[in-house]
Design a protein around this motif. Structure first.
Motif, short mmCIF file in Angstrom:
data_model
loop_
_atom_site.label_atom_id
_atom_site.label_comp_id
_atom_site.label_asym_id
_atom_site.label_seq_id
_atom_site.Cartn_x
_atom_site.Cartn_y
_atom_site.Cartn_z
N GLN A 248 0.90 -1.23 -0.05
CA GLN A 248 -0.21 -0.10 0.03
C GLN A 248 0.99 1.33 0.21
O GLN A 248 0.52 2.36 -0.69
N ALA A 249 2.02 1.14 0.62
CA ALA A 249 2.97 2.44 0.66
C ALA A 249 3.41 2.70 -0.71
O ALA A 249 3.71 3.66 -1.02
N GLY A 250 3.74 1.59 -1.66
CA GLY A 250 3.89 1.69 -2.85
C GLY A 250 3.01 1.81 -3.82
O GLY A 250 3.13 1.96 -5.04
N GLY A 251 1.77 2.28 -3.42
CA GLY A 251 0.67 2.63 -4.35
C GLY A 251 0.00 1.52 -5.04
O GLY A 251 -0.75 1.67 -5.73
N VAL A 252 0.18 0.23 -4.21
CA VAL A 252 -0.44 -0.71 -5.11
C VAL A 252 -1.96 -0.93 -4.35
O VAL A 252 -1.97 -0.87 -3.20
N ASP A 253 -2.78 -1.21 -5.22
CA ASP A 253 -4.18 -1.60 -4.84
C ASP A 253 -4.21 -3.10 -4.28
O ASP A 253 -4.39 -3.96 -5.13
N VAL A 254 -4.23 -3.31 -2.98
CA VAL A 254 -4.45 -4.66 -2.39
C VAL A 254 -6.08 -4.77 -2.43
O VAL A 254 -6.84 -3.97 -1.67
N ARG A 255 -6.43 -5.77 -3.16
CA ARG A 255 -7.70 -5.99 -3.13
C ARG A 255 -8.55 -6.93 -2.29
O ARG A 255 -9.28 -7.12 -2.09
N ALA A 256 -7.52 -7.74 -1.72
CA ALA A 256 -8.05 -9.01 -0.91
C ALA A 256 -7.01 -9.82 -0.08
O ALA A 256 -5.68 -9.56 -0.42
N ILE A 257 -7.31 -10.26 0.98
CA ILE A 257 -6.44 -11.17 1.54
C ILE A 257 -7.14 -12.63 1.55
O ILE A 257 -8.24 -12.72 1.87
N CYS A 258 -6.13 -13.64 1.34
CA CYS A 258 -6.80 -15.05 1.03
C CYS A 258 -5.84 -15.96 1.82
O CYS A 258 -4.81 -15.84 1.99
N THR A 259 -6.41 -17.31 1.65
CA THR A 259 -5.55 -18.55 2.18
C THR A 259 -6.06 -19.65 1.38
O THR A 259 -7.13 -19.32 0.64
N HIS A 260 -5.33 -20.55 1.55
CA HIS A 260 -5.88 -21.88 0.79
C HIS A 260 -6.12 -23.15 1.85
O HIS A 260 -5.08 -23.25 2.53
N LEU A 261 -7.31 -23.86 1.71
CA LEU A 261 -7.40 -24.70 2.60
C LEU A 261 -6.50 -25.98 2.21
O LEU A 261 -7.01 -26.57 1.06
N ALA A 262 -5.96 -26.73 3.05
CA ALA A 262 -4.87 -27.88 2.63
C ALA A 262 -5.99 -29.43 2.97
O ALA A 262 -5.61 -30.13 1.99
N CYS A 263 -6.78 -29.35 3.69
CA CYS A 263 -7.53 -30.68 3.80
C CYS A 263 -8.88 -30.46 3.91
O CYS A 263 -9.45 -31.39 4.42
N ALA A 264 -9.73 -29.42 3.11
CA ALA A 264 -10.98 -29.31 3.29
C ALA A 264 -11.74 -30.43 2.68
O ALA A 264 -13.06 -30.64 3.09
N ASP A 265 -11.20 -30.93 1.82
CA ASP A 265 -11.89 -32.72 1.40
C ASP A 265 -12.01 -33.66 2.66
O ASP A 265 -12.56 -34.91 2.23
N GLU A 266 -11.35 -33.47 3.47
CA GLU A 266 -11.27 -34.57 4.61
C GLU A 266 -12.18 -34.14 5.72
O GLU A 266 -11.71 -33.10 6.44
N LEU A 267 -13.33 -34.18 5.87
CA LEU A 267 -14.40 -33.58 6.63
C LEU A 267 -14.17 -33.84 8.34
O LEU A 267 -14.61 -33.11 8.90
N ASP A 268 -13.25 -34.73 8.39
CA ASP A 268 -13.14 -35.16 9.73
C ASP A 268 -11.51 -34.73 10.36
O ASP A 268 -11.08 -35.21 11.34
N ASN A 269 -10.99 -33.74 9.44
CA ASN A 269 -9.58 -33.50 9.68
C ASN A 269 -9.66 -32.07 10.53
O ASN A 269 -10.07 -31.13 9.92
N ASP A 270 -9.18 -31.83 11.66
CA ASP A 270 -9.20 -30.78 12.33
C ASP A 270 -8.26 -29.68 11.79
O ASP A 270 -8.34 -28.48 12.26
N VAL A 271 -7.29 -30.00 10.60
CA VAL A 271 -6.58 -28.97 10.15
C VAL A 271 -7.44 -27.82 9.52
O VAL A 271 -6.76 -26.68 9.73
N THR A 272 -8.55 -28.06 9.10
CA THR A 272 -9.09 -26.96 8.39
C THR A 272 -9.64 -26.13 9.49
O THR A 272 -9.77 -24.66 9.40
N ARG A 273 -10.40 -26.55 10.49
CA ARG A 273 -10.50 -25.44 11.63
C ARG A 273 -9.49 -24.93 12.22
O ARG A 273 -9.66 -23.54 12.55
#
Length: 219
Positions: free
Chosen positions: A143-168
């Motif tokens: 932002q100090a460099g004048g860049v338009d920061v549109r969003a902050i994101c992450t990627h879920l590693a184990c969301a396809d494993e419904l009983d995996n606590d990593v997602t929470r």
């Protein structure tokens, strides 16, 4: 005798799958991920079939995004791998692209390039993303460099494993490290959209589900 084999792509089905994703997150934007030649279904045909329905597209590389621009796709294009060289960054800026920033080495290339940015945080996948503790510095420098920061994101590693606590645990980490920012958030992939409503956010990123494939191994 040689047998002729052909794959017939039902673009109407892809449009219907996108519309279904929208019903699952009615209060969020649905950003279709059409990376890797739209998972082999044809980058440009799929984009043209969906463009009237969608707010933006996500692709893997600057090259894919430029291909869409040259095909007449004028809406926002998010490049998921970002750019790894100054030349690629400037090419992205010239085409009005949004670059994912997932490493601190990418930060200083963006100011003055004309490209906008999403910032990716590593909350537990340990593949790409800045450390949660470095998020403030990265966003601040952009932002100090004048860049338009549109969003902050992450990627879920184990969301396809419904009983995996990593997602929470990932969700907790992401909420904690982004709590002080007035920026749109993005978490959910296909599995998140379908099975983890607590991962639904301002931007949601369906990929494989758009093409009729379940992200869950048991389906």
């Amino acid at each position: 005798m040689q047998r002729k084999t052909a794959a017939h792509i039902d673009l109407g089905a892809i449009r219907a799958n996108y519309a279904y994703a929208c019903t699952l997150v009615p209060d969020g934007n649905i950003l279709p991920v059409i990376k890797a030649d739209a998972y082999g279904h044809g980058l440009v045909p799929v984009a043209k079939a969906l463009q009237a329905q969608v707010p933006a597209f996500a692709v893997a590389t600057v090259e894919e995004a430029v291909e869409l621009r040259e095909a007449g796709i004028g809406i926002d294009l998010l490049v998921l791998e970002g750019a790894t060289t100054q030349a690629a960054t400037e090419r992205a800026g010239a085409h009005g692209l949004v670059l994912m920033v997932h490493a601190e080495s990418q930060v200083d290339m963006l100011p003055g390039s004309g490209a906008s940015a999403w910032v990716k945080v590593d909350t537990g996948m340990h593949r790409l993303g800045v450390d949660p503790g470095a998020l403030g510095d990265v966003v601040g420098r952009l932002q100090a460099g004048g860049v338009d920061v549109r969003a902050i994101c992450t990627h879920l590693a184990c969301a396809d494993e419904l009983d995996n606590d990593v997602t929470r645990a990932q969700l907790d980490t992401f909420r904690d490290c982004t709590s002080g920012y007035d920026l749109p958030l993005s978490i959910a992939n296909s599995a998140g959209i379908l099975a983890w409503p607590e991962s639904h956010a301002d931007w949601n990123r369906p990929g494989i589900m758009l093409f009729g494939t379940s992200p869950f191994a048991s389906d």
